[in-house]
Write an enzyme that holds these catalytic residues in place. Structure first.
Site, PDB file in Angstrom:
ATOM      1  N   ASP A 335       7.515  77.014  45.255  1.00 23.74           N
ATOM      2  CA  ASP A 335       7.375  78.110  46.197  1.00 23.74           C
ATOM      3  C   ASP A 335       8.619  78.997  46.048  1.00 23.74           C
ATOM      4  O   ASP A 335       9.635  78.558  45.518  1.00 23.74           O
ATOM      5  CB  ASP A 335       7.277  77.515  47.609  1.00 23.74           C
ATOM      6  CG  ASP A 335       7.260  78.579  48.682  1.00 23.74           C
ATOM      7  OD1 ASP A 335       6.540  79.568  48.497  1.00 23.74           O
ATOM      8  OD2 ASP A 335       7.977  78.422  49.687  1.00 23.74           O
ATOM      9  N   ASP A 529       2.597  75.009  52.550  1.00 20.51           N
ATOM     10  CA  ASP A 529       2.696  74.347  51.242  1.00 20.51           C
ATOM     11  C   ASP A 529       2.101  72.935  51.259  1.00 20.51           C
ATOM     12  O   ASP A 529       1.948  72.329  50.194  1.00 20.51           O
ATOM     13  CB  ASP A 529       4.158  74.257  50.798  1.00 20.51           C
ATOM     14  CG  ASP A 529       4.746  75.624  50.482  1.00 20.51           C
ATOM     15  OD1 ASP A 529       4.000  76.460  49.961  1.00 20.51           O
ATOM     16  OD2 ASP A 529       5.938  75.836  50.766  1.00 20.51           O
TER      17      ASP A 529
END
Length: 631
Positions: A335, A529
């Site tokens: 990420d 996530d």
């Protein structure tokens, strides 16, 4: 896993080893005395005395093993190391090799004790490494400070943490400012300064002044308690190597029994001067050296060592299986915000039409100081203390920006929509700027702009370079604008980057990589996530103090948010794998050599038992090395 006699596997702090192991120590002393009489002094003891002391030493050392062998045999399990040792040693007595039979049992028990002690110490070191929760806490009740057990403190109460004390419970800092050592949680010893309203966690050490904290979670629900649970669970999860060796041992032991029987029987048909005693002795040597204990104990010890090494570096593996899995990773997907970038905006560029950038910044700061937006805070905090302008008549125009009067001038600070609304002309090429841009107009004339962007983490570029040098394919997935994502990827040197992604889009990209045969590790920190962390072969939660959903889902938790810990985790996995397989090859190699020598009549029971115990000790010492490695 190899089962053990645990009569000696849990030493207490009160009793030293010579007390807990007094029977084994007595057996060893008798054995040494008998060998001295026989070989050093050449004294032939009367047969009755010789037999008595040999049986005494054998029973002192061997009763636990014989009892375990009998219990297992009653359940139909005769293919285990206890039965193997019992048969081999009783066989030695049957052919008159008393001292050798006693030596086999004594040294087997010594080796077993070393193994149990090493495993226990590994478990204790992992627990003591992390279990740093204070036993008492100072809580403020009715204006008075009281010492109580942290379990009895309720959410919302205020606790006092003195300089040098550990924070006992998670909470919000009430004191204006305090510095904490977070090494127990993050593996980093540098001070972390917190301000009023910031979150502090159990296990942090208050470095400077007396601080007050408002408790936000119970003792059982603190981040540190959850981390401890994860580590304790990790030691119970077997790796693929452990599972393979355990299954292998169940097949290996009966095969060894069969081969030992063949060593005894086959020569009867092919050897002219066949001697039952000689070939029976060789089959006993074969049985002794074949004991698989060194293998099946040193392997989990290796994984305990790997988990302990990782914990000491602020990395939590939730099981030995993930130490294995991370060694196979060839693609690292990350990420952006919070993983490769700080998640903190900073001013990148200031441009003033008239060239007076300092004045432009002062006007912008005067207006933006009245906003709580992260971009406004970045501008306000840039070079603090250098502006003295004050904004008046502030008006917020939703979705556009702010209008205010500063030094008697009308100031507009916001996006392009704000200037469009007031029909203020500005250059078209501003749309090509990648980062977030704040436009400023003074007296309804375009005056310049300030660009603001998320700050890259200090080690991110070096980490990406190191990953690519190791042959890892690097990908960044982000919900941020594609133009921003591509610019960050260019600065850091990533192989691929994708922006404007929803959580389901991240899942889709990772699934594509898996479908291509890639072994993917995904590192992220936010709640969004969690789905992709669960999908990847190795899910890594960045920041063990971050989103609970991601931490719960992850296979590996990095307790601070530094990207280089991803590389450290991979390195620890490889160190553990290498040492575990060194032990497998060492044990199997030496055993095969001595098995062949024993069957050929070259190796005696003495060589067999020394080789077996020696292999076990070497494997243990090799496994312990993991805990002292640097990464």
């Amino acid at each position: 896993m190899c089962e053990h006699n645990h009569e000696h596997s849990h030493q207490t702090k009160e009793n030293p080893w010579w007390i807990t192991q007094r029977k084994l120590l007595a057996a060893l002393i008798i054995l040494i005395a008998l060998l001295l009489f026989k070989y050093a002094f050449s004294i032939d003891l009367p047969f009755g005395i010789l037999l008595f002391f040999n049986i005494a030493a054998y029973l002192l050392a061997g009763i636990p093993v014989i009892q375990m062998a009998a219990r297992k045999a009653i359940r139909g399990d005769i293919f285990n190391e206890f039965f193997l040792m019992t048969v081999a040693t009783l066989g030695a007595f049957a052919i008159g090799e008393f001292e050798e039979g006693v030596a086999v049992m004594v040294f087997y028990q010594i080796g077993d004790w070393f193994q149990d002690t090493a495993v226990d110490n590994a478990k204790k070191s992992i627990k003591s490494l992390l279990d740093i929760r204070p036993d008492s806490v100072t809580v403020v009740r009715s204006g008075q400070q009281q010492q109580v057990n942290p379990k009895n403190v309720a959410i919302g109460e205020t606790i006092v943490v003195k300089a040098g004390e550990k924070v006992a419970l998670d909470g919000k800092l009430i004191t204006e400012r305090a510095a904490f050592n977070t090494a127990a949680l993050t593996g980093e010893s540098k001070p972390d300064t917190k301000y009023a309203g910031d979150t502090v966690f159990a296990g942090m050490i208050n470095l400077e002044t007396v601080s007050e904290v408002e408790v936000s979670s119970t003792f059982a629900d603190s981040k540190l308690s959850k981390i401890l649970e994860m580590v304790q669970d990790a030691t119970a999860r077997k790796s693929k190597t452990q599972l393979f060796i355990s299954r292998f041992a169940k097949i290996y032991v009966p095969i060894i029994f069969g081969l030992a029987l063949m060593v005894l029987i086959i020569p009867f048909f092919v050897v002219d001067d066949y001697s039952f005693k000689e070939w029976f002795y060789r089959s006993l040597v074969f049985l002794v050296i074949s004991c698989p204990c060194a293998l099946v104990v040193s392997i989990p010890l290796g994984y305990f060592g790997g988990i302990g090494l990782a914990s000491r570096n602020g990395i939590l593996f939730k099981g030995g299986n993930f130490l294995d899995a991370i060694t196979a990773v060839d693609t690292v997907v990350m990420d952006k915000t919070g993983t490769l970038t700080e998640g903190v905006f900073e001013v990148k560029e200031i441009y003033a039409v008239n060239g007076n950038e300092s004045e432009l910044l002062n006007y912008a700061q005067a207006v933006e100081s009245n906003s709580t937006h992260p971009i406004a805070k970045a501008i306000t905090n840039y070079q603090p203390g250098e502006h003295f302008y004050k904004a008046e008549d502030i008006k917020e125009i939703a979705g556009h920006g702010l209008e205010a009067s500063v030094n008697g001038k009308d100031i507009l600070v916001g996006n392009s929509k704000l200037l469009d609304k007031f029909n203020i002309v500005y250059p078209n090429d501003l749309k090509q700027i990648v980062y977030s841009i704040v436009l400023i107009a003074i007296e309804h004339h375009y005056a310049g702009y300030i660009t603001v962007a998320d700050r890259n983490k200090s080690d991110a570029k070096d980490v990406i370079k190191a990953m690519r040098a190791q042959g890892l394919y690097t990908v960044m997935l982000s919900g941020d604008k594609t133009a921003v994502v591509n610019e960050v990827a260019r600065e850091l040197g990533l192989d691929k980057a994708y922006g404007d992604l929803l959580p389901e889009d991240k899942v889709s990209h990772v699934q594509q990589l898996i479908d291509q045969g890639k072994n993917v590790a995904f590192a992220g920190d936010g709640v969004n996530d969690a789905p992709v962390v669960a999908l990847a072969q190795v899910g890594i939660a960045m920041g063990g103090l971050g989103a609970d959903a991601t931490i719960e889902t992850a296979d590996v938790v990095i307790q601070n948010d530094e990207p280089h810990k991803i590389l450290s985790a991979i390195k620890i996995g490889k160190i553990t794998r290498d040492i575990v397989w060194q032990n497998v090859l060492l044990a199997m190699g030496i055993k095969i050599i001595v098995l062949v020598l024993g069957a050929g009549g070259v190796a005696t029971l003495w060589e067999a038992v020394i080789a077996d115990v020696g292999v076990a000790l070497l494997a243990i010492l090799n496994a312990i090395r993991i805990q002292h490695k640097s990464v």
